[in-house]
Motif scaffolding. Structure first.
Motif, PDB file in Angstrom:
ATOM      1  N   ASP A 159       0.819  -1.213   0.000  1.00  0.00           N
ATOM      2  CA  ASP A 159       0.000   0.000   0.000  1.00  0.00           C
ATOM      3  C   ASP A 159       0.857   1.269   0.000  1.00  0.00           C
ATOM      4  O   ASP A 159       0.395   2.337   0.411  1.00  0.00           O
ATOM      5  N   LEU A 160       2.086   1.162  -0.489  1.00  0.00           N
ATOM      6  CA  LEU A 160       2.994   2.304  -0.466  1.00  0.00           C
ATOM      7  C   LEU A 160       2.951   3.121  -1.752  1.00  0.00           C
ATOM      8  O   LEU A 160       3.228   4.324  -1.733  1.00  0.00           O
ATOM      9  N   THR A 161       2.643   2.489  -2.873  1.00  0.00           N
ATOM     10  CA  THR A 161       2.723   3.155  -4.173  1.00  0.00           C
ATOM     11  C   THR A 161       1.420   3.008  -4.946  1.00  0.00           C
ATOM     12  O   THR A 161       0.649   2.069  -4.722  1.00  0.00           O
ATOM     13  N   ALA A 162       1.224   3.910  -5.908  1.00  0.00           N
ATOM     14  CA  ALA A 162      -0.002   3.913  -6.694  1.00  0.00           C
ATOM     15  C   ALA A 162      -0.034   2.800  -7.729  1.00  0.00           C
ATOM     16  O   ALA A 162      -1.112   2.362  -8.156  1.00  0.00           O
ATOM     17  N   ASN A 163       1.123   2.345  -8.151  1.00  0.00           N
ATOM     18  CA  ASN A 163       1.184   1.282  -9.149  1.00  0.00           C
ATOM     19  C   ASN A 163       2.367   0.389  -8.839  1.00  0.00           C
ATOM     20  O   ASN A 163       3.335   0.809  -8.180  1.00  0.00           O
ATOM     21  N   ILE A 164       2.314  -0.864  -9.268  1.00  0.00           N
ATOM     22  CA  ILE A 164       3.407  -1.822  -9.095  1.00  0.00           C
ATOM     23  C   ILE A 164       3.709  -2.407 -10.466  1.00  0.00           C
ATOM     24  O   ILE A 164       2.798  -2.875 -11.169  1.00  0.00           O
ATOM     25  N   VAL A 165       4.970  -2.381 -10.844  1.00  0.00           N
ATOM     26  CA  VAL A 165       5.405  -2.826 -12.163  1.00  0.00           C
ATOM     27  C   VAL A 165       6.148  -4.152 -12.000  1.00  0.00           C
ATOM     28  O   VAL A 165       7.249  -4.184 -11.453  1.00  0.00           O
ATOM     29  N   HIS A 166       5.524  -5.217 -12.459  1.00  0.00           N
ATOM     30  CA  HIS A 166       6.092  -6.557 -12.312  1.00  0.00           C
ATOM     31  C   HIS A 166       6.926  -6.911 -13.542  1.00  0.00           C
ATOM     32  O   HIS A 166       6.448  -6.773 -14.679  1.00  0.00           O
ATOM     33  N   LEU A 167       8.142  -7.372 -13.345  1.00  0.00           N
ATOM     34  CA  LEU A 167       8.938  -7.960 -14.417  1.00  0.00           C
ATOM     35  C   LEU A 167       8.808  -9.468 -14.293  1.00  0.00           C
ATOM     36  O   LEU A 167       9.233 -10.056 -13.290  1.00  0.00           O
ATOM     37  N   VAL A 168       8.208 -10.090 -15.313  1.00  0.00           N
ATOM     38  CA  VAL A 168       7.757 -11.473 -15.227  1.00  0.00           C
ATOM     39  C   VAL A 168       8.437 -12.326 -16.293  1.00  0.00           C
ATOM     40  O   VAL A 168       8.419 -11.981 -17.483  1.00  0.00           O
ATOM     41  N   LEU A 169       9.010 -13.435 -15.884  1.00  0.00           N
ATOM     42  CA  LEU A 169       9.531 -14.413 -16.827  1.00  0.00           C
ATOM     43  C   LEU A 169       8.405 -15.348 -17.251  1.00  0.00           C
ATOM     44  O   LEU A 169       7.679 -15.884 -16.408  1.00  0.00           O
ATOM     45  N   ALA A 170       8.267 -15.546 -18.572  1.00  0.00           N
ATOM     46  CA  ALA A 170       7.200 -16.392 -19.095  1.00  0.00           C
ATOM     47  C   ALA A 170       7.634 -16.977 -20.436  1.00  0.00           C
ATOM     48  O   ALA A 170       8.635 -16.543 -21.030  1.00  0.00           O
ATOM     49  N   ARG A 171       6.843 -17.947 -20.930  1.00  0.00           N
ATOM     50  CA  ARG A 171       7.164 -18.607 -22.191  1.00  0.00           C
ATOM     51  C   ARG A 171       6.175 -18.201 -23.281  1.00  0.00           C
ATOM     52  O   ARG A 171       4.966 -18.181 -23.061  1.00  0.00           O
ATOM     53  N   LEU A 172       6.713 -17.925 -24.470  1.00  0.00           N
ATOM     54  CA  LEU A 172       5.881 -17.726 -25.648  1.00  0.00           C
ATOM     55  C   LEU A 172       5.422 -19.080 -26.176  1.00  0.00           C
ATOM     56  O   LEU A 172       6.045 -20.114 -25.888  1.00  0.00           O
ATOM     57  N   PRO A 173       4.349 -19.116 -26.968  1.00  0.00           N
ATOM     58  CA  PRO A 173       3.806 -20.410 -27.424  1.00  0.00           C
ATOM     59  C   PRO A 173       4.808 -21.275 -28.179  1.00  0.00           C
ATOM     60  O   PRO A 173       4.780 -22.502 -28.070  1.00  0.00           O
ATOM     61  N   ASP A 174       5.698 -20.673 -28.959  1.00  0.00           N
ATOM     62  CA  ASP A 174       6.649 -21.443 -29.756  1.00  0.00           C
ATOM     63  C   ASP A 174       8.040 -21.475 -29.142  1.00  0.00           C
ATOM     64  O   ASP A 174       9.027 -21.736 -29.814  1.00  0.00           O
ATOM     65  N   ALA A 175       8.114 -21.222 -27.850  1.00  0.00           N
ATOM     66  CA  ALA A 175       9.423 -21.107 -27.199  1.00  0.00           C
ATOM     67  C   ALA A 175      10.112 -22.456 -27.106  1.00  0.00           C
ATOM     68  O   ALA A 175       9.475 -23.494 -26.888  1.00  0.00           O
ATOM     69  N   PRO A 176      11.444 -22.482 -27.258  1.00  0.00           N
ATOM     70  CA  PRO A 176      12.195 -23.715 -27.023  1.00  0.00           C
ATOM     71  C   PRO A 176      12.071 -24.158 -25.569  1.00  0.00           C
ATOM     72  O   PRO A 176      11.768 -23.353 -24.688  1.00  0.00           O
ATOM     73  N   ALA A 177      12.306 -25.427 -25.334  1.00  0.00           N
ATOM     74  CA  ALA A 177      12.259 -25.932 -23.964  1.00  0.00           C
ATOM     75  C   ALA A 177      13.453 -25.415 -23.170  1.00  0.00           C
ATOM     76  O   ALA A 177      14.461 -24.987 -23.723  1.00  0.00           O
ATOM     77  N   GLY A 178      13.288 -25.460 -21.855  1.00  0.00           N
ATOM     78  CA  GLY A 178      14.381 -25.097 -20.972  1.00  0.00           C
ATOM     79  C   GLY A 178      14.584 -23.600 -20.850  1.00  0.00           C
ATOM     80  O   GLY A 178      13.744 -22.796 -21.253  1.00  0.00           O
ATOM     81  N   SER A 179      15.747 -23.229 -20.318  1.00  0.00           N
ATOM     82  CA  SER A 179      16.004 -21.816 -20.034  1.00  0.00           C
ATOM     83  C   SER A 179      16.181 -20.990 -21.297  1.00  0.00           C
ATOM     84  O   SER A 179      16.070 -19.757 -21.253  1.00  0.00           O
ATOM     85  N   ARG A 180      16.422 -21.636 -22.446  1.00  0.00           N
ATOM     86  CA  ARG A 180      16.581 -20.885 -23.685  1.00  0.00           C
ATOM     87  C   ARG A 180      15.239 -20.398 -24.239  1.00  0.00           C
ATOM     88  O   ARG A 180      15.216 -19.635 -25.201  1.00  0.00           O
ATOM     89  N   GLY A 181      14.138 -20.827 -23.634  1.00  0.00           N
ATOM     90  CA  GLY A 181      12.826 -20.442 -24.131  1.00  0.00           C
ATOM     91  C   GLY A 181      12.086 -19.505 -23.208  1.00  0.00           C
ATOM     92  O   GLY A 181      10.852 -19.533 -23.139  1.00  0.00           O
ATOM     93  N   ILE A 182      12.792 -18.659 -22.488  1.00  0.00           N
ATOM     94  CA  ILE A 182      12.173 -17.768 -21.508  1.00  0.00           C
ATOM     95  C   ILE A 182      12.259 -16.329 -22.010  1.00  0.00           C
ATOM     96  O   ILE A 182      13.311 -15.868 -22.463  1.00  0.00           O
TER      97      ILE A 182
END
Length: 593
Positions: free
Chosen positions: A205-228
């Motif tokens: 409740d300290l700020t008016a907005n919160i900006v999240h940096l999110v790791l996620a996969r695209l539909p055609d992403a390679p498996a593993g950490s190379r697809g993030i």
């Protein structure tokens, strides 16, 4: 609990005398007109007031009250909101931020000392702005100009906050296992769906907005950490005119009930088709996120130094006043019933260990900050490349060694208090609880050790280690190094580190378990050698200037002597453990544990 007073004299000593930061800033074009010695001192003095008078008084009450969760909403403890409003008025969130977007553009050498004050005063409060500063780095380095213009000014001002959303229930250190999905929406944005855990400041409740940096996969992403990929997902969408728009479907499902940092909200965050924007290139999100993670790793390492400093200040005050027993050589205060416990050898052992580790860590953090400034601002390509290589090598050491020794120091501080150290109102038990998390989050210290030995030392055939060794030898061969009293011990320790590293290079090729078996001991050995380098540099200055301030510089030399005689010898047992190999770890079958 003693009031926290920032160690300004020692910070100036490290900044101005040991590393001669003003001279460095004067030759870096981006800093020459931004900061000088007077500016740095004024910032440190004001920071000492903010941390000592505004934030430290909320530390215990914040711990007692904790962050509270109710139907998706998080409330920070009483006083945090008012303190945060005052805090951001001073521009502290954007202290080292890019001035193009509203940051103050101060050097990292100065920022690390401010961060130490923050963590010493109130670790929970500090985390809200620390995550924001890290998010700003990732956005500034990798986001589109449109995203930078929209988000960075309000993040630097502290009006909005940032988070880092990596961990999932099944994906902790192994981010290749994450499942959060990002679906293209046809307008350049993405629908983000999934759940993240352990998100610091995910809701507050300290700020008016919160900006999240999110790791996620695209539909055609390679498996593993190379697809993030990495996405910026705001709590509230932002209209074209910069005003806040509709609520994005990202919500806090709960907060964790933790051992420490209880006033910091650690959240479970649910993304239900929330609108997000790609940061950097598709499937290159992990590299972009590491811009933030490496900042956070240094910052969390500094949490270890800050908590240790707070513990030391309190323990010293208590040891000077607490009367128990008589000094070994006879009464020091014959008119009293007993002598202060600071007269007893074992209490002195604990206090000097805290002092030597904390002051060594402060110098090392400032040196890493110097490398970050050189990598960012130097116009000499070789200097930038060397600084980059040292940063990669030293970051895991800083994160893990600062926090391992930070816990050691806080435990010593608690022990100095005896039974009172176990009681809440004296403050030492909170510091032990608060600092403990620093060894775990932002990559556990075991992971940092694997990174150091496996990737940063053996992975590049010890090239970065040779660069580190060259820095030490150049100092020892300099006029200041020749004149200081610990050159031979420093060189012997460095040669031991090099010998162990060479031995491990051969053993790792023969035994695939050797790196994992040796990693933590190796990181600690490296850390003690690095601190020896720092103490030799501080001793050189203290030797030269002793006559100008006998009290300060004599204390510095005595602490350096304690470090070299009583703490640096730990490397001998660490080497023995490393050379024992991996075989002792596999003497039991799984069923025999």
């Amino acid at each position: 609990m003693a009031a926290f007073n920032a160690p300004l004299r020692d910070m100036r000593f490290v900044l101005h005398e040991v590393f001669q930061a003003p001279d460095l800033w004067a030759r870096l074009p981006a800093l020459a007109d931004t900061v000088d010695a007077d500016t740095a001192d004024a910032i440190l003095e004001e920071a000492a007031k903010v941390t000592g008078q505004l934030l430290a008084p909320l530390n215990r009450s914040g711990d007692e009250e904790g962050a509270r969760f109710d139907n998706g909403q998080v409330s920070t403890p009483t006083g945090f909101g008012t303190a945060y409003a005052t805090y951001i008025e001073g521009g502290w969130v954007g202290l080292a931020g890019n001035p193009v977007y509203g940051g103050l553009g101060m050097p990292k050498m100065l920022a690390v000392q401010f961060e130490e004050m923050l963590y010493a005063a109130n670790s929970s409060f500090s985390l809200y702005s620390a995550l924001t500063a890290g998010a700003c780095l990732a956005i500034d380095a990798h986001a589109s100009e449109e995203l930078k213009q929209t988000y960075l000014p309000r993040l630097y001002s502290g009006e909005w906050a940032g988070t880092m959303c990596l961990t999932e229930a099944q994906a902790g250190s192994d981010l290749g296992l994450l499942r959060t999905r990002a679906e293209p929406q046809g307008d350049g944005s993405y629908a983000i769906s999934g759940s993240k855990i352990f998100i610091t400041g995910g809701e507050q409740d300290l700020t008016a907005n919160i900006v999240h940096l999110v790791l996620a996969r695209l539909p055609d992403a390679p498996a593993g950490s190379r697809g993030i990929s990495l996405f910026l997902v705001p709590k509230f969408l932002v209209n074209a005119d910069g005003s806040l728009g509709a609520r994005n479907p990202v919500n806090c499902g709960s907060i964790e009930h933790k051992m420490g940092i209880k006033a910091s909200a650690t959240c479970v965050m649910n993304f239900d088709g929330a609108t997000g924007y790609l940061v950097g290139e598709p499937n290159r999100g992990l590299a972009a996120m590491f811009t933030m993670m490496n900042y956070e790793r240094l910052s969390i390492g500094i949490q270890g130094i800050g908590c240790a400093e707070a513990s030391y200040q309190s323990a010293v005050e208590y040891a000077r006043e607490r009367l128990q027993g008589r000094a070994p050589g006879g009464p020091l205060a014959a008119e009293k019933s007993a002598d202060p416990i600071i007269a007893h050898p074992d209490v002195r052992r604990m206090l000097l260990t805290m002092k030597a580790l904390t002051e060594g860590g402060r110098a090392f953090a400032t040196w890493v900050g110097q490398q970050l400034d050189l990598a960012k601002f130097s116009d000499n390509i070789d200097e930038r490349n060397n600084a980059d290589a040292l940063i990669a090598l030293l970051t895991p050491v800083a994160k893990a060694f600062f926090t391992d020794t930070g816990l050691e120091s806080c435990i010593h501080g608690q022990q100095v208090f005896g039974g009172h150290g176990y009681i809440r109102e004296w403050g030492q038990e909170q510091l032990v609880r608060d600092v403990r998390i620093a060894q775990i989050y932002e990559g556990t210290n075991g992971i940092q050790a694997l990174d150091l030995l496996g990737r940063k030392v053996l992975g590049n055939e010890r090239a970065s280690l040779r660069l580190f060794a060259a820095e030490i030898r150049a100092f020892v061969d300099s006029p200041a190094g020749v004149a200081q009293p610990f050159a031979s011990e420093l060189l012997a320790a460095l040669e031991r580190l090099e010998s162990v590293s060479a031995w491990l290079a051969g053993e790792a090729a023969r035994d695939p378990a050797q790196v994992g078996a040796a990693a933590v001991d190796y990181l600690h050995l490296f850390g003690y050698v690095a601190y020896a380098f720092m103490w030799a540099r501080m001793a050189a200055v203290a030797t030269e200037r002793r006559a100008s301030d006998e009290t300060f510089y004599a204390a510095k030399l005595a602490t350096a002597q304690f470090y070299f005689r009583k703490l640096l010898p730990r490397i001998h047992s660490l080497e023995a453990g490393i050379r024992a190999g991996s075989e002792p770890l596999y003497g039991l079958t799984t069923e025999q544990f």
